[in-house]
Write an enzyme that holds these catalytic residues in place. Sequence first.
Site, PDB file in Angstrom:
ATOM      1  N   SER A 158      -9.290   1.469   3.244  1.00 41.28           N
ATOM      2  CA  SER A 158      -8.473   2.254   2.328  1.00 41.28           C
ATOM      3  C   SER A 158      -7.459   1.407   1.553  1.00 41.28           C
ATOM      4  O   SER A 158      -6.789   1.908   0.647  1.00 41.28           O
ATOM      5  CB  SER A 158      -7.726   3.342   3.110  1.00 41.28           C
ATOM      6  OG  SER A 158      -6.917   2.766   4.120  1.00 41.28           O
ATOM      7  N   SER A 190      -9.290  -1.225   7.525  1.00 38.88           N
ATOM      8  CA  SER A 190      -8.956  -0.960   6.128  1.00 38.88           C
ATOM      9  C   SER A 190      -8.232  -2.078   5.401  1.00 38.88           C
ATOM     10  O   SER A 190      -7.879  -1.927   4.235  1.00 38.88           O
ATOM     11  CB  SER A 190      -8.119   0.327   6.029  1.00 38.88           C
ATOM     12  OG  SER A 190      -8.897   1.447   6.326  1.00 38.88           O
ATOM     13  N   LYS A 230       0.833  -1.195   0.000  1.00 38.71           N
ATOM     14  CA  LYS A 230       0.000   0.000   0.000  1.00 38.71           C
ATOM     15  C   LYS A 230       0.870   1.248   0.000  1.00 38.71           C
ATOM     16  O   LYS A 230       1.926   1.290   0.635  1.00 38.71           O
ATOM     17  CB  LYS A 230      -0.892  -0.042   1.236  1.00 38.71           C
ATOM     18  CG  LYS A 230      -1.913   1.065   1.363  1.00 38.71           C
ATOM     19  CD  LYS A 230      -2.750   0.815   2.609  1.00 38.71           C
ATOM     20  CE  LYS A 230      -3.799   1.879   2.815  1.00 38.71           C
ATOM     21  NZ  LYS A 230      -4.631   1.580   3.998  1.00 38.71           N
TER      22      LYS A 230
END
Length: 408
Positions: free
Chosen positions: A77, A101, A2
């Site tokens: 996210s 997330s 990420k």
Amino acid sequence: MKDVIADLTFPTTCGSRILEGWRSPFEATAVRRLREAGALIAGKTTCDEFAMGSSTEWCAWGPSLNPADPARVPGGSSGGSAAAVAAGAVTMALGSETGGSVRQPAAFCGVVGIKPTYGRVSRYGLVAFGSSLDQIGTLGRDVASAARLLAAISGRDDRDATTLDRVPLGEPGPAPGSLAGTVIGVPREYFPAGLHPGVRAGCERALAALRGLGAELREVTLPHTRYAVPAYCIVAPAEASSNLARYDGARYGARADGGLADLRAMYRATRGRGFGAEVRRRILLGTYVLSAGYYDAYYRKAQRVRALIRADFARVFASGVHALFTPTTPTPAFTFGANLADPLAMYLSDVYVCTANLAWVPALSLPVGRDQGLPIGGQLIGPLEGEGTIIRVALALERALDGTAEVR
């Protein structure tokens, strides 16, 4: 990995214009440990700006698409990491969690996501959002992959004083053939009357499989769960408003200058152009609840509620329950744009996952079926440092289920 996890090879932008093209001068401990273990890092994945969002729609570079249905969000996210695994681009991925997330996008995309106990994995090199909530988590195409990745990055780190002084997690073992002697708690607060029918059907299928494996199912109650989203929506923005104060154009990242009257004008212009709408909303909310007139009424009260949520989990696990089973999300993946105009509706997609972040306990999401082709996730929550227990249960459940089967 990420795009909120720092490394030396790729830019670390956090999905934000304010860090466009920025390269970190250091590498996250989790990334270093993966390289030492022989992993190949394919690249950075899309995420909501500074990990603030539940759909990747708040990324400055555009959203990721859900491989199960490109008209629907992949969650957030860490939606880019979940989508990359679900699409078969990589076998494993790193994400981060502040309020679910990793697990929420894992459920939306039909993959496995693990959030470890707070302190199990070093946060060194993870760009801070809410420091008392943030954790690096793992995603994989199956339980063993996600668990193996977690084992590789876990362990004490002198660069992060919050890491647990424990032996790193070991590699996952084979799936047990029986769960006899294992007590699975089923919290009534996570199965309301209005739960999406497809989610309910998938979870009931998983509970039947757990019973068939010999596990004892026991109804339990976590009475303060209903306050989890309000508490999270105070604690997380409060910590974000403090952490994001460093992005001012003076130290690193983008700077708006030229014709500006003074330093304050440069700060205001830099942040106004660099931060997106959701980040600005959370900074404003966090600054408000930390202000002198409202600190006790909001932030201090939210921390007390957080302590009550943590006590609920401790009480249930002390009663002989080994793990909890719940839905991961209240609905399957929603369509793009469905919740953009209603921030509260977006936040409520994390209603079943943010409790584990508030309580610091480990949790795991795995596919339990599909509703009209859309993945449904089931969640296992364990006691503090109980990763081994939920991984063992998940391995057995995964083998007993076909996570791609239609549930209704």
